[in-house]
Each structure stands twice: as C-alpha cells, then as structure tokens.
Design a protein around this motif. Sequence first.
Motif, short mmCIF file in Angstrom:
data_model
loop_
_atom_site.label_atom_id
_atom_site.label_comp_id
_atom_site.label_asym_id
_atom_site.label_seq_id
_atom_site.Cartn_x
_atom_site.Cartn_y
_atom_site.Cartn_z
N THR A 93 0.84 -1.19 0.00
CA THR A 93 0.00 0.00 0.00
C THR A 93 0.87 1.24 0.00
O THR A 93 1.88 1.29 0.70
CB THR A 93 -0.93 0.02 1.23
OG1 THR A 93 -1.74 -1.15 1.21
CG2 THR A 93 -1.84 1.24 1.22
N ARG A 94 0.46 2.21 -0.77
CA ARG A 94 1.14 3.51 -0.80
C ARG A 94 0.08 4.58 -0.63
O ARG A 94 -0.97 4.53 -1.27
CB ARG A 94 1.86 3.66 -2.15
CG ARG A 94 2.66 4.92 -2.33
CD ARG A 94 4.06 4.77 -1.74
NE ARG A 94 4.77 6.00 -1.76
CZ ARG A 94 5.77 6.29 -2.59
NH1 ARG A 94 6.14 5.41 -3.49
NH2 ARG A 94 6.37 7.43 -2.52
N ARG A 95 0.33 5.55 0.25
CA ARG A 95 -0.62 6.62 0.51
C ARG A 95 -0.01 7.97 0.12
O ARG A 95 1.16 8.21 0.41
CB ARG A 95 -1.01 6.65 1.98
CG ARG A 95 -1.88 5.48 2.37
CD ARG A 95 -2.23 5.48 3.85
NE ARG A 95 -3.00 4.31 4.19
CZ ARG A 95 -2.48 3.11 4.45
NH1 ARG A 95 -1.17 2.93 4.41
NH2 ARG A 95 -3.26 2.08 4.74
N VAL A 96 -0.84 8.81 -0.50
CA VAL A 96 -0.41 10.14 -0.91
C VAL A 96 -1.46 11.12 -0.41
O VAL A 96 -2.66 10.94 -0.65
CB VAL A 96 -0.29 10.24 -2.45
CG1 VAL A 96 0.09 11.65 -2.87
CG2 VAL A 96 0.71 9.23 -2.98
N TYR A 97 -1.01 12.15 0.31
CA TYR A 97 -1.91 13.17 0.80
C TYR A 97 -2.17 14.17 -0.33
O TYR A 97 -1.22 14.70 -0.90
CB TYR A 97 -1.33 13.86 2.03
CG TYR A 97 -1.26 12.93 3.20
CD1 TYR A 97 -2.30 12.87 4.11
CD2 TYR A 97 -0.17 12.08 3.38
CE1 TYR A 97 -2.26 11.99 5.18
CE2 TYR A 97 -0.12 11.19 4.44
CZ TYR A 97 -1.16 11.16 5.33
OH TYR A 97 -1.12 10.27 6.38
N LEU A 98 -3.44 14.42 -0.63
CA LEU A 98 -3.81 15.29 -1.73
C LEU A 98 -4.03 16.72 -1.25
O LEU A 98 -4.59 16.95 -0.18
CB LEU A 98 -5.09 14.77 -2.39
CG LEU A 98 -5.03 13.36 -2.95
CD1 LEU A 98 -6.38 12.96 -3.52
CD2 LEU A 98 -3.93 13.22 -3.98
N SER A 99 -3.61 17.66 -2.07
CA SER A 99 -3.84 19.07 -1.80
C SER A 99 -5.33 19.38 -1.91
O SER A 99 -6.06 18.74 -2.67
CB SER A 99 -3.06 19.90 -2.83
OG SER A 99 -3.51 21.23 -2.85
N GLU A 100 -5.79 20.38 -1.19
CA GLU A 100 -7.19 20.78 -1.28
C GLU A 100 -7.51 21.44 -2.61
O GLU A 100 -8.65 21.71 -2.93
CB GLU A 100 -7.57 21.71 -0.12
CG GLU A 100 -6.92 23.07 -0.18
CD GLU A 100 -5.54 23.13 0.47
OE1 GLU A 100 -4.98 24.24 0.52
OE2 GLU A 100 -5.02 22.10 0.91
N HIS A 101 -6.49 21.69 -3.43
CA HIS A 101 -6.67 22.30 -4.75
C HIS A 101 -6.95 21.26 -5.84
O HIS A 101 -7.11 21.61 -7.00
CB HIS A 101 -5.43 23.11 -5.14
CG HIS A 101 -5.13 24.19 -4.17
ND1 HIS A 101 -5.91 25.32 -4.05
CD2 HIS A 101 -4.14 24.33 -3.26
CE1 HIS A 101 -5.41 26.10 -3.10
NE2 HIS A 101 -4.34 25.52 -2.61
N LEU A 102 -7.00 19.99 -5.44
CA LEU A 102 -7.25 18.92 -6.41
C LEU A 102 -8.68 18.41 -6.27
O LEU A 102 -9.23 18.38 -5.18
CB LEU A 102 -6.25 17.78 -6.19
CG LEU A 102 -4.78 18.17 -6.37
CD1 LEU A 102 -3.88 17.00 -6.03
CD2 LEU A 102 -4.52 18.66 -7.78
N ASP A 103 -9.24 17.97 -7.39
CA ASP A 103 -10.62 17.48 -7.42
C ASP A 103 -10.63 15.97 -7.20
O ASP A 103 -10.57 15.19 -8.16
CB ASP A 103 -11.26 17.85 -8.76
CG ASP A 103 -12.75 17.57 -8.79
OD1 ASP A 103 -13.27 16.94 -7.83
OD2 ASP A 103 -13.39 17.96 -9.77
N SER A 104 -10.74 15.55 -5.96
CA SER A 104 -10.68 14.12 -5.64
C SER A 104 -11.92 13.37 -6.09
O SER A 104 -11.92 12.13 -6.11
CB SER A 104 -10.45 13.92 -4.14
OG SER A 104 -11.50 14.47 -3.40
N ASP A 105 -12.97 14.07 -6.52
CA ASP A 105 -14.17 13.41 -7.03
C ASP A 105 -14.03 12.98 -8.49
O ASP A 105 -14.84 12.21 -8.98
CB ASP A 105 -15.39 14.33 -6.90
CG ASP A 105 -15.77 14.59 -5.46
OD1 ASP A 105 -15.49 13.71 -4.60
OD2 ASP A 105 -16.34 15.66 -5.18
N GLN A 106 -13.03 13.50 -9.17
CA GLN A 106 -12.88 13.24 -10.61
C GLN A 106 -11.60 12.47 -10.93
O GLN A 106 -11.09 12.55 -12.05
CB GLN A 106 -12.88 14.57 -11.37
CG GLN A 106 -14.14 15.38 -11.20
CD GLN A 106 -15.36 14.66 -11.74
OE1 GLN A 106 -15.30 14.04 -12.79
NE2 GLN A 106 -16.46 14.71 -11.02
N ILE A 107 -11.07 11.72 -10.00
CA ILE A 107 -9.84 10.96 -10.22
C ILE A 107 -10.11 9.79 -11.16
O ILE A 107 -11.14 9.14 -11.07
CB ILE A 107 -9.30 10.42 -8.88
CG1 ILE A 107 -8.84 11.59 -8.00
CG2 ILE A 107 -8.15 9.44 -9.10
CD1 ILE A 107 -8.41 11.20 -6.62
#
Length: 146
Positions: A93-107
């Motif tokens: 498993t690899r985890r990456v913290y996403l910036s709030e400037h990214l659209d995590s609903d459209q990945i």
Amino acid sequence: MLLTSIDPFFQEFERQFNRLTQQAFDQSSAVMPMDGLRRDDDVVLRFDLPGIDPDSIEVTVDRGVLSVSAGREEEIGENERLFVRERPMGTFTRRVYLSEHLDSDQIDAGYANGVLTVRIPVLERAKPRKVEIQRGEAGEAKAIRA
C-alpha cells in the motif's frame, strides 16, 4: 543563481514526497516507487507495479488521502523449490496526501505495461488565471468598500 518555484502544488507534493522518503524503512514505498507530475489542468502520479495482477490493484480516496494497494501472489509450482527470493510478495500500500486544490471526485486511473497512472484534475478555482489590470488616473487598483 538558484531559482525556486512558488507553485503551491509542487510545494505540497515535494513536502509529502520528502515525508514519505523519510519513511525509508516502510517496505511498501520501496516496492511501489512513484513519480508525480504537475501539469496545467491536472496532477499525474505513476506507480511502478511490475508483475502485479491488475485485478489486485485498488485505488481509493478517503478524506484527502489517495491509497493505492496491490498484491503479488506466490508463484511456486508443486514440483518447484524456491532458492532465491528478491521479489516481495503480499499486499503493498502507498498513501499520498492530496492538496485541497485537487478534485478528488474526478480521479481516474489506468494500468498498462506494469505502470499504474492516476490522474487528478486541478479544481477550476485553483488554476492560474489572468488578472485584469484596471486603468485609472493614478493607475491604482480600486478599493473595495463594504
């Protein structure tokens, strides 16, 4: 002369990448190397997953954390004996913290030739934009009055 970028996306990914590399003893990051690219409209993450069954790959997003899990199963036949093991087995498993400037609903994600590519769009409000210059007698910006 050293030039530095003030791109907040780059800074956030660099900060997270540095944090993850400090966890050098975490085997999963060694098993799943990653490249991150910042483009105008999105961020692209590429994970090396050679020899992984595509059906074992799972990409999830939960509260701003992108998690990539994949598994490699034992491939030893009935009449075979293992005498060297350098390829790790199991689930990684690899985890990456996403910036709030990214659209995590459209990945979206795709897997080809041993590489998992995850594309994360940049939110419209976070994209660079041109600021109109107001022309006036003194060339000053108009003050906003409440």
